[in-house]
Design a protein around this motif. Structure first.
Motif, PDB file in Angstrom:
ATOM      1  N   TYR A  71      -4.268 -11.161   4.168  1.00 51.74           N
ATOM      2  CA  TYR A  71      -2.886 -11.617   4.020  1.00 51.74           C
ATOM      3  C   TYR A  71      -2.920 -13.011   3.407  1.00 51.74           C
ATOM      4  O   TYR A  71      -3.797 -13.815   3.738  1.00 51.74           O
ATOM      5  N   PRO A  72      -1.968 -13.324   2.522  1.00 47.94           N
ATOM      6  CA  PRO A  72      -1.936 -14.669   1.930  1.00 47.94           C
ATOM      7  C   PRO A  72      -1.517 -15.704   2.960  1.00 47.94           C
ATOM      8  O   PRO A  72      -0.732 -15.429   3.866  1.00 47.94           O
TER       9      PRO A  72
ATOM     10  N   LEU B 131      -4.176   3.059   8.792  1.00 49.68           N
ATOM     11  CA  LEU B 131      -4.336   4.454   9.210  1.00 49.68           C
ATOM     12  C   LEU B 131      -3.115   5.300   8.899  1.00 49.68           C
ATOM     13  O   LEU B 131      -3.229   6.489   8.587  1.00 49.68           O
ATOM     14  N   SER B 132      -1.926   4.690   8.971  1.00 49.99           N
ATOM     15  CA  SER B 132      -0.696   5.438   8.711  1.00 49.99           C
ATOM     16  C   SER B 132      -0.302   5.432   7.243  1.00 49.99           C
ATOM     17  O   SER B 132       0.702   6.038   6.860  1.00 49.99           O
ATOM     18  N   GLY B 133      -1.078   4.745   6.398  1.00 54.04           N
ATOM     19  CA  GLY B 133      -0.823   4.744   4.967  1.00 54.04           C
ATOM     20  C   GLY B 133       0.231   3.769   4.498  1.00 54.04           C
ATOM     21  O   GLY B 133       0.681   3.831   3.357  1.00 54.04           O
ATOM     22  N   LEU B 134       0.623   2.818   5.370  1.00 54.03           N
ATOM     23  CA  LEU B 134       1.659   1.855   4.996  1.00 54.03           C
ATOM     24  C   LEU B 134       1.136   0.771   4.063  1.00 54.03           C
ATOM     25  O   LEU B 134       1.890   0.227   3.258  1.00 54.03           O
ATOM     26  N   ILE B 135      -0.148   0.419   4.185  1.00 56.24           N
ATOM     27  CA  ILE B 135      -0.759  -0.554   3.289  1.00 56.24           C
ATOM     28  C   ILE B 135      -2.110  -0.033   2.822  1.00 56.24           C
ATOM     29  O   ILE B 135      -2.671   0.898   3.417  1.00 56.24           O
ATOM     30  N   LEU B 136      -2.630  -0.643   1.771  1.00 60.27           N
ATOM     31  CA  LEU B 136      -3.935  -0.277   1.232  1.00 60.27           C
ATOM     32  C   LEU B 136      -4.922  -1.415   1.458  1.00 60.27           C
ATOM     33  O   LEU B 136      -4.529  -2.585   1.511  1.00 60.27           O
ATOM     34  N   PRO B 137      -6.199  -1.114   1.581  1.00 61.38           N
ATOM     35  CA  PRO B 137      -7.192  -2.177   1.769  1.00 61.38           C
ATOM     36  C   PRO B 137      -7.410  -2.993   0.503  1.00 61.38           C
ATOM     37  O   PRO B 137      -7.175  -2.507  -0.609  1.00 61.38           O
ATOM     38  N   ASP B 138      -7.851  -4.249   0.684  1.00 60.08           N
ATOM     39  CA  ASP B 138      -8.225  -5.083  -0.454  1.00 60.08           C
ATOM     40  C   ASP B 138      -9.583  -4.677  -1.004  1.00 60.08           C
ATOM     41  O   ASP B 138      -9.812  -4.695  -2.212  1.00 60.08           O
ATOM     42  N   LYS B 139     -10.472  -4.323  -0.076  1.00 65.32           N
ATOM     43  CA  LYS B 139     -11.822  -3.906  -0.459  1.00 65.32           C
ATOM     44  C   LYS B 139     -12.234  -2.735   0.413  1.00 65.32           C
ATOM     45  O   LYS B 139     -11.775  -2.597   1.545  1.00 65.32           O
TER      46      LYS B 139
END
Length: 244
Positions: free
Chosen positions: A15-16, A69-77
């Motif tokens: 997170y920024p 896990l629920s697909g709301l965000i994607l990983p950075d790496k």
């Protein structure tokens, strides 16, 4: 329980940090971007038909993991792999529209979870009955208490029979009778060989129903293994911190 239906490989999420730049900053030399890594290098899988517990104290990164896990965000790496339908998150009704009625939100939430209208039509009475909302199901959701929203969200997800059930500890909201009813429904899914992931800080709940455990602390994976092996380490760690 040999097939992995979910895999996390070297997964990082950031997170920024800091305030937004002022207009005048656009004319200055760009500063180095600062980031807070909420999850760092997670590596674990979830087997088909198992009950996996994810434990950790508040601020450990569990909420961020829920979003992954629920697909709301994607990983950075790294990678997040789901074989089949994505997990259905049981929470306080993310995606509910407060101006719409309970009935309308049943359809809205179900569609967001990837179900077709025909499926919802067939399960509508079951959802309403399980929620115990009565005539309130025709009222705007903004008039609901948090417990009523929780009951509606749980009823939608449990009645639509997901392959992978993702349970947030926030489902503890509500009266004792409904909590017992919900736990019974979850145990029924477990008997049907459904995959269940429970994100919590309660070691007692994990001991009761989980096959394996992932322990996360400050975004890092401290241990993965059988419940009987990981939970005692987690309890000892937490008791040691409490004494300091």
């Amino acid at each position: 329980m040999s097939t992995s239906i979910i895999e996390l490989k070297n997964l990082w999420v950031s997170y920024p940090l800091g305030k937004k730049s002022r207009i005048s900053d656009l004319f200055k030399k760009r500063k180095e971007k600062k980031e807070f890594w909420a999850l760092k290098n997670l590596n674990f899988d979830v087997k088909k038909g198992e009950v996996l517990g994810v434990i950790g104290r508040n601020g450990s990164g569990k909420s961020t993991l829920l979003k992954i896990l629920s697909g709301l965000i994607l990983p950075d790496k790294g990678e997040y792999i789901v074989r089949g339908k994505r997990p259905v998150l049981l929470s306080l009704g993310a995606g509910f529209d407060g101006e719409l009625s309970g009935i309308e939100n049943i359809y809205l939430n179900s569609l967001l979870l990837g179900h077709k209208k025909e499926e919802v039509d067939a399960k509508l009475n079951d959802i309403i009955e399980f929620s115990e909302l009565g005539d309130f199901v025709y009222e705007p959701v903004r008039t609901y208490s948090s417990g009523m929203r929780s009951r509606l969200a749980f009823s939608i997800a449990i009645s639509l029979d997901p392959d992978i059930l993702l349970i947030d500890e926030v489902l503890g909201v509500g009266d004792q009778a409904f909590r017992e009813k919900s736990e019974k429904a979850i145990l029924e899914k477990i008997k049907q060989d459904k995959t269940v992931i429970i994100v919590t800080h309660s070691a007692s709940l994990v001991n009761k129903i989980c096959d394996r455990v992932v322990w996360i602390h400050l975004g890092e994976q401290k241990a993965v293994g059988l419940t009987a092996e990981v939970v005692p380490k987690y309890n000892a760690f937490m008791n040691g911190r409490a004494k300091k």
